[in-house]
Design a protein around this motif. Structure first.
Motif, short mmCIF file in Angstrom:
data_model
loop_
_atom_site.label_atom_id
_atom_site.label_comp_id
_atom_site.label_asym_id
_atom_site.label_seq_id
_atom_site.Cartn_x
_atom_site.Cartn_y
_atom_site.Cartn_z
N PRO A 33 -37.29 -11.11 -76.15
CA PRO A 33 -36.38 -12.11 -76.71
C PRO A 33 -35.25 -11.54 -77.57
O PRO A 33 -34.24 -12.22 -77.79
CB PRO A 33 -37.29 -13.00 -77.55
CG PRO A 33 -38.47 -12.14 -77.87
CD PRO A 33 -38.65 -11.24 -76.68
N ASP A 34 -35.40 -10.32 -78.07
CA ASP A 34 -34.39 -9.75 -78.95
C ASP A 34 -34.52 -8.22 -78.93
O ASP A 34 -35.44 -7.67 -78.33
CB ASP A 34 -34.54 -10.29 -80.39
CG ASP A 34 -35.97 -10.21 -80.89
OD1 ASP A 34 -36.65 -9.21 -80.61
OD2 ASP A 34 -36.42 -11.17 -81.55
N LEU A 35 -33.59 -7.56 -79.61
CA LEU A 35 -33.61 -6.10 -79.60
C LEU A 35 -34.83 -5.53 -80.31
O LEU A 35 -35.29 -4.43 -79.99
CB LEU A 35 -32.33 -5.54 -80.22
CG LEU A 35 -31.15 -5.33 -79.27
CD1 LEU A 35 -29.98 -4.71 -80.02
CD2 LEU A 35 -31.54 -4.42 -78.09
N ARG A 36 -35.35 -6.25 -81.26
CA ARG A 36 -36.59 -5.80 -81.90
C ARG A 36 -37.72 -5.69 -80.88
O ARG A 36 -38.48 -4.71 -80.86
CB ARG A 36 -36.97 -6.75 -83.03
CG ARG A 36 -38.26 -6.39 -83.75
CD ARG A 36 -38.53 -7.41 -84.85
NE ARG A 36 -39.83 -7.25 -85.45
CZ ARG A 36 -40.35 -8.08 -86.34
NH1 ARG A 36 -39.66 -9.14 -86.74
NH2 ARG A 36 -41.55 -7.87 -86.84
N ALA A 37 -37.82 -6.67 -80.00
CA ALA A 37 -38.84 -6.63 -78.95
C ALA A 37 -38.56 -5.52 -77.95
O ALA A 37 -39.49 -4.86 -77.46
CB ALA A 37 -38.91 -7.98 -78.24
N VAL A 38 -37.29 -5.29 -77.65
CA VAL A 38 -36.92 -4.20 -76.75
C VAL A 38 -37.38 -2.86 -77.34
O VAL A 38 -37.99 -2.02 -76.66
CB VAL A 38 -35.41 -4.18 -76.51
CG1 VAL A 38 -35.00 -2.94 -75.71
CG2 VAL A 38 -34.95 -5.44 -75.78
N ILE A 39 -37.08 -2.68 -78.62
CA ILE A 39 -37.44 -1.43 -79.28
C ILE A 39 -38.96 -1.25 -79.31
O ILE A 39 -39.48 -0.16 -79.03
CB ILE A 39 -36.86 -1.41 -80.71
CG1 ILE A 39 -35.33 -1.31 -80.65
CG2 ILE A 39 -37.44 -0.26 -81.53
CD1 ILE A 39 -34.64 -1.62 -81.96
N ALA A 40 -39.68 -2.32 -79.63
CA ALA A 40 -41.14 -2.25 -79.70
C ALA A 40 -41.75 -1.87 -78.36
O ALA A 40 -42.77 -1.19 -78.30
CB ALA A 40 -41.71 -3.57 -80.18
N ALA A 41 -41.11 -2.30 -77.28
CA ALA A 41 -41.62 -2.01 -75.93
C ALA A 41 -41.09 -0.68 -75.38
O ALA A 41 -41.43 -0.32 -74.24
CB ALA A 41 -41.23 -3.14 -74.99
N GLY A 42 -40.27 0.02 -76.16
CA GLY A 42 -39.67 1.25 -75.66
C GLY A 42 -38.70 0.99 -74.53
O GLY A 42 -38.57 1.81 -73.61
N GLY A 43 -37.98 -0.14 -74.61
CA GLY A 43 -37.17 -0.59 -73.49
C GLY A 43 -35.70 -0.24 -73.54
O GLY A 43 -34.94 -0.70 -72.67
N LEU A 44 -35.26 0.57 -74.52
CA LEU A 44 -33.83 0.87 -74.59
C LEU A 44 -33.34 1.61 -73.33
O LEU A 44 -32.23 1.37 -72.86
CB LEU A 44 -33.54 1.71 -75.83
CG LEU A 44 -33.69 0.99 -77.17
CD1 LEU A 44 -33.42 1.96 -78.32
CD2 LEU A 44 -32.75 -0.21 -77.27
N HIS A 45 -34.18 2.45 -72.78
CA HIS A 45 -33.79 3.16 -71.55
C HIS A 45 -33.61 2.17 -70.40
O HIS A 45 -32.69 2.31 -69.58
CB HIS A 45 -34.84 4.20 -71.18
CG HIS A 45 -34.54 4.93 -69.91
ND1 HIS A 45 -33.54 5.89 -69.80
CD2 HIS A 45 -35.08 4.81 -68.65
CE1 HIS A 45 -33.50 6.34 -68.56
NE2 HIS A 45 -34.41 5.72 -67.85
N ASP A 46 -34.47 1.15 -70.36
CA ASP A 46 -34.34 0.15 -69.30
C ASP A 46 -33.03 -0.62 -69.44
O ASP A 46 -32.37 -0.95 -68.45
CB ASP A 46 -35.52 -0.82 -69.35
CG ASP A 46 -36.83 -0.16 -68.96
OD1 ASP A 46 -36.80 0.81 -68.18
OD2 ASP A 46 -37.88 -0.61 -69.44
#
Length: 283
Positions: A33-46
């Motif tokens: 839902p937000d960049l915090r969740a992206v970061i927590a999932a290690g999703g910045l590369h995605d």
């Protein structure tokens, strides 16, 4: 890659910033839902992969703080030798770092005005680097600290100076006025130690340089900050550490040079970006 959170057309979106505008990526990742969740999932590369070849989706938008809902924002105070000397109390460099919390509601995004409240007009600026935690942890060793950083941003840690003097041992009131500071414009991924070790902070008010120093001169390094803070509290993905400001804040001039409506403050961190905010009185 510049990861950002913006508001447009009544929506809050995250994605990347290009010279031509903003590329929305959040619709492609509804499970984050937000960049915090992206970061927590290690999703910045995605996100970076999904951005390849994508056209700009928005040219008219409002910047929000890159991580709009961090679990914790912890700030390090008096972290440059000249800043310690500014207090003129004869004290040596401190043995332990000074820390205080800030609330997310005290920050606006790039391009949004800092708000001077009617109760007090001692609004001041403090240019700093903001470190966004990527991998959480407790009792993180200083030598491992950089492995826990997701990205870097720029902070103007705006302060109502008179209100930090309301009590003997606490600056929280003066540091948390709504919309008194800013973080942004974006977050850049942390990929190399030199992004911190060789970085420089420069703050300009109406084009005049007021602060200019290297992060290498800090009393407590970012590695030490992460290690010390994580000793007493678990650092989680999306948490933010605001690392300290150089000498030259408005309170230290004689007479003080506090911010007033119409002023423009620019905080630049080399390799990260430039955060720009005007100043307005609270409506």
């Amino acid at each position: 890659m510049k990861f950002a959170t913006i508001a447009a057309d009544g929506q809050e979106l995250y994605g990347i910033i290009r010279d031509e505008g903003f590329v929305a990526l959040s619709p492609d990742f509804p499970h984050w839902p937000d960049l915090r969740a992206v970061i927590a999932a290690g999703g910045l590369h995605d996100l970076a992969k999904a951005a390849m070849g994508r056209a700009v989706t928005h040219s008219d938008f409002t910047y929000l703080p890159p991580v709009p809902n961090p679990g914790k924002i912890i700030c390090v105070g008096v972290n440059f030798p000249d800043r310690n000397a500014e207090y003129k109390d004869g004290s040596a460099a401190p043995k332990y770092m000074s820390l205080f919390p800030r609330f997310a509601s005290s920050f606006v995004g790039h391009g949004q005005p800092l708000i001077r409240p009617p109760e007090n007009h001692t609004l001041d600026y403090e240019g700093e680097m903001a470190v966004v935690i990527g991998k959480g942890g407790r009792r993180i060793r200083a030598e491992d600290a950089y492995d826990h950083i997701a990205g870097l941003s720029v902070c103007n840690e705006g302060t109502i100076r008179d209100w930090v003097r309301h009590a003997k041992f606490n600056v929280t009131q003066g540091k948390n006025w709504d919309r008194s500071g800013a973080i942004g414009p974006w977050m850049v991924p942390f990929t190399h130690p030199a992004q911190i070790d060789a970085a420089r902070i420069t703050t300009r008010v109406n084009g005049e340089v007021r602060q200019d120093d290297a992060l290498a001169n800090m009393i407590f390094s970012v590695r030490e900050e992460i290690a010390y803070i994580s000793t007493f509290t678990t650092l989680n993905p999306g948490d933010i550490i605001v690392t300290g400001t150089p000498t030259g804040a408005g309170a230290r001039f004689d007479p003080p040079r506090y911010l007033k409506p119409g002023d423009v403050v620019e905080v630049e961190v080399t390799g990260v970006g430039t955060l720009v905010n005007g100043v307005e009185d609270e409506a």
